[in-house]
Write a protein that holds these residues in place. Structure first.
Motif, PDB file in Angstrom:
ATOM      1  N   CYS A 166       0.837  -1.196   0.000  1.00 51.37           N
ATOM      2  CA  CYS A 166       0.000   0.000   0.000  1.00 51.37           C
ATOM      3  C   CYS A 166       0.876   1.252   0.000  1.00 51.37           C
ATOM      4  CB  CYS A 166      -0.884  -0.027   1.250  1.00 51.37           C
ATOM      5  SG  CYS A 166      -1.955   1.408   1.410  1.00 51.37           S
TER       6      CYS A 166
ATOM      7  N   CYS B 269      -0.168   2.809   6.690  1.00 49.98           N
ATOM      8  CA  CYS B 269      -0.895   1.539   6.590  1.00 49.98           C
ATOM      9  C   CYS B 269       0.066   0.382   6.871  1.00 49.98           C
ATOM     10  CB  CYS B 269      -1.475   1.404   5.188  1.00 49.98           C
ATOM     11  SG  CYS B 269      -2.255  -0.194   4.861  1.00 49.98           S
TER      12      CYS B 269
ATOM     13  N   CYS C 163      -5.171   0.416   6.353  1.00 51.51           N
ATOM     14  CA  CYS C 163      -5.832   1.683   6.063  1.00 51.51           C
ATOM     15  C   CYS C 163      -7.244   1.377   5.554  1.00 51.51           C
ATOM     16  CB  CYS C 163      -5.032   2.485   5.034  1.00 51.51           C
ATOM     17  SG  CYS C 163      -5.154   1.819   3.354  1.00 51.51           S
TER      18      CYS C 163
ATOM     19  N   CYS D  81      -7.274  -0.679   2.237  1.00 50.99           N
ATOM     20  CA  CYS D  81      -6.888  -2.090   2.414  1.00 50.99           C
ATOM     21  C   CYS D  81      -7.939  -2.830   3.236  1.00 50.99           C
ATOM     22  CB  CYS D  81      -5.523  -2.184   3.087  1.00 50.99           C
ATOM     23  SG  CYS D  81      -4.185  -1.617   2.026  1.00 50.99           S
TER      24      CYS D  81
END
Ligand SMILES: [Zn+2]
Ligand SMILES: [Zn+2]
Length: 186
Positions: free
Chosen positions: A147, A152, A171, A174
């Motif tokens: 990511c 994240c 995050c 995701c």
């Protein structure tokens, strides 16, 4: 109930393993998954993974054994935790690796210890870092890629600084992908 298996490999502190398993369960229980810690397995059977010149273990060699443990226990995913310092070809070291088709991942705590970088031992920091690497590899097992969001947990860690900068959770983007993937599989 789908299960994620956590497997200590060769002398990892029980307290650390428990902290990781508890955190994973805290998150993945929303998908109806539970986490089971399996009995520790020894490091000796992986001696073929040891590279004498590098003093490190080739990470991928751990995965077939973890896969078989997963088959035997009916786990949806298996996460090994080891003290062994891991590498992959072309990389000086790796914090961990995952193979989604084997449903198996391994995380090394070797380079997560502050003392590796000349600092003082710090169990809390070690737990935090191990939780992050465990959540990261599990994310891969459930289909997530890296990511771009540096906060994240799926952000790629080039160094321990990246690991310390990112959080232990996925995050929003995701998390959404994961919910979609695991929702379908439930
Ligand atoms: Zn990754
Ligand atoms: Zn993300």
């Amino acid at each position: 109930m789908p299960m994620i298996a956590v497997v200590p490999i060769g002398g990892v502190k029980g307290e650390l393993v428990k902290a990781v398993a508890d955190f994973i369960e805290g998150y993945y229980s929303r998908f109806g998954m539970r986490v089971k810690t399996l009995p520790e397995i020894p490091l000796e059977p992986f001696s073929s993974a040891f590279n004498l010149l590098r003093g490190q273990y080739l990470g991928r060699v751990f995965l077939p054994t973890l896969f078989r443990l997963g088959e035997r226990t009916g786990a949806r995913a298996v996460l090994g935790i080891t003290e062994a310092d891991l590498y992959e070809e072309g990389l000086n070291f790796i914090f961990g690796l995952a193979n989604p088709s084997l449903k198996a991942a391994v995380v090394s705590v070797h380079r997560l210890r502050p003392e590796f970088y000349g600092g003082r031992p710090d169990d809390e920091l070690l737990k935090e870092r191990t939780v992050k690497e465990a959540m990261h590899e599990l994310g891969h097992l459930f289909g997530l890629g890296h990511c771009p969001n540096p906060k994240c947990v799926m952000h790629f860690s080039n160094s321990i600084l990246d690991t310390d900068f990112k959080g232990p959770l996925y995050c929003q983007v995701c998390d959404g992908k994961l919910s979609k993937a695991l929702g379908v599989l439930k």
